[in-house]
Design a protein around this motif. Structure first.
Motif, PDB file in Angstrom:
ATOM      1  N   ARG A   1       0.487   4.084  -2.858  1.00 58.57           N
ATOM      2  CA  ARG A   1       0.336   5.457  -2.775  1.00 58.57           C
ATOM      3  C   ARG A   1       1.381   6.145  -3.005  1.00 58.57           C
ATOM      4  NH1 ARG A   1      -3.172   2.158  -1.664  1.00 58.57           N
ATOM      5  NH2 ARG A   1      -4.957   2.444  -0.290  1.00 58.57           N
TER       6      ARG A   1
ATOM      7  N   GLU B   1      -3.349   6.331   5.056  1.00 61.15           N
ATOM      8  CA  GLU B   1      -3.950   7.276   4.301  1.00 61.15           C
ATOM      9  C   GLU B   1      -3.815   8.755   5.179  1.00 61.15           C
ATOM     10  OE1 GLU B   1      -4.592   7.971   1.138  1.00 61.15           O
ATOM     11  OE2 GLU B   1      -4.104   5.880   0.837  1.00 61.15           O
TER      12      GLU B   1
ATOM     13  N   LYS C   1       0.778  -1.188  -0.078  1.00 63.70           N
ATOM     14  CA  LYS C   1      -0.059  -0.057  -0.030  1.00 63.70           C
ATOM     15  C   LYS C   1       0.739   1.310  -0.085  1.00 63.70           C
ATOM     16  CE  LYS C   1      -3.867  -2.393   1.913  1.00 63.70           C
ATOM     17  NZ  LYS C   1      -4.512  -2.653   3.141  1.00 63.70           N
TER      18      LYS C   1
ATOM     19  N   ASP D   1      -3.494   0.246   9.880  1.00 61.10           N
ATOM     20  CA  ASP D   1      -4.361  -0.148   8.611  1.00 61.10           C
ATOM     21  C   ASP D   1      -4.464   0.896   7.431  1.00 61.10           C
ATOM     22  OD1 ASP D   1      -5.774   2.029   9.528  1.00 61.10           O
ATOM     23  OD2 ASP D   1      -7.318   0.557  10.440  1.00 61.10           O
ATOM     24  N   GLU D   2      -5.286   0.505   6.470  1.00 61.18           N
ATOM     25  CA  GLU D   2      -5.200   1.490   5.347  1.00 61.18           C
ATOM     26  C   GLU D   2      -5.520   2.757   5.691  1.00 61.18           C
ATOM     27  OE1 GLU D   2      -6.634   1.007   0.828  1.00 61.18           O
ATOM     28  OE2 GLU D   2      -7.129  -0.487   2.251  1.00 61.18           O
TER      29      GLU D   2
END
Length: 191
Positions: free
Chosen positions: A126, A175, A122, A170-171
């Protein structure tokens, strides 16, 4: 037995330090030299000032090139080999340029069992940074897979520059961290 790397074919092979990337700057600022000498004066042996001196050089150069290591040795008045040995032994010293925001993702067993490989992917997706490839074209991001960030009970764990983010990243948390970097709310590398 076959060696995984081809033999050195140059007539003048480079020493390990000479294989390191070169920094844009070549000299420490007079202020940094003075700071290093002030630190060295606090110790009965100047060699003891090597770690803090390397941090000063890394902050100024952005990473520790061979030239930066030589500058530290000169400022401390110690052998260059000692400074090179210390700089290359410790993982907190960057020997290559990194992005403004350098992500270190722990993929050791505890973090791996909690999704570290997915978290690393991820971060790659990103930011566009890839492990081992240095900073992105805009100089904003870099990423590295590391062994342990000492948060085994609450991984997966990431470190961005000198800030550790754990407690089950976590995601959504990732973010938020990336957005904070984009807004400049997270200290950039060297600050």
């Amino acid at each position: 037995m076959n060696h995984p790397l081809p033999p050195e074919t140059s007539d003048a092979p480079l020493a390990p330090g000479e294989r390191l990337p070169k920094a844009k700057r070549e000299k420490l600022s007079p202020e940094s030299v003075a700071k290093i000498q002030e630190i060295a004066a606090r110790f009965p042996d100047k060699l003891a000032g090597t770690l803090p001196a390397l941090y000063i050089a890394q902050k100024e150069f952005g990473f520790l090139s061979l030239g930066a290591m030589k500058e530290v040795a000169a400022a401390l008045g110690v052998p260059e080999g000692h400074v090179f040995g210390v700089a290359t032994f410790y993982t907190m010293f960057r020997k290559r340029p990194v992005g403004r925001y350098h992500f270190e993702v722990c993929t050791n067993l505890s973090c791996a069992l909690n999704g570290a490989a997915e978290l690393l992917q991820k971060v790659i997706d990103r930011t566009g940074a890839r492990p081992g490839e240095g900073p992105t074209a805009d100089g904003m991001w870099s990423v590295e897979e590391v062994e342990c960030l000492a948060s085994c009970g609450s991984g997966p764990c990431i470190q961005i520059n000198h800030g550790v983010f754990d407690e089950f990243v976590d995601e959504a948390k990732l973010e938020a961290i990336i957005d904070a970097c984009r807004r400049g709310e997270t200290a950039a590398w060297g600050e």
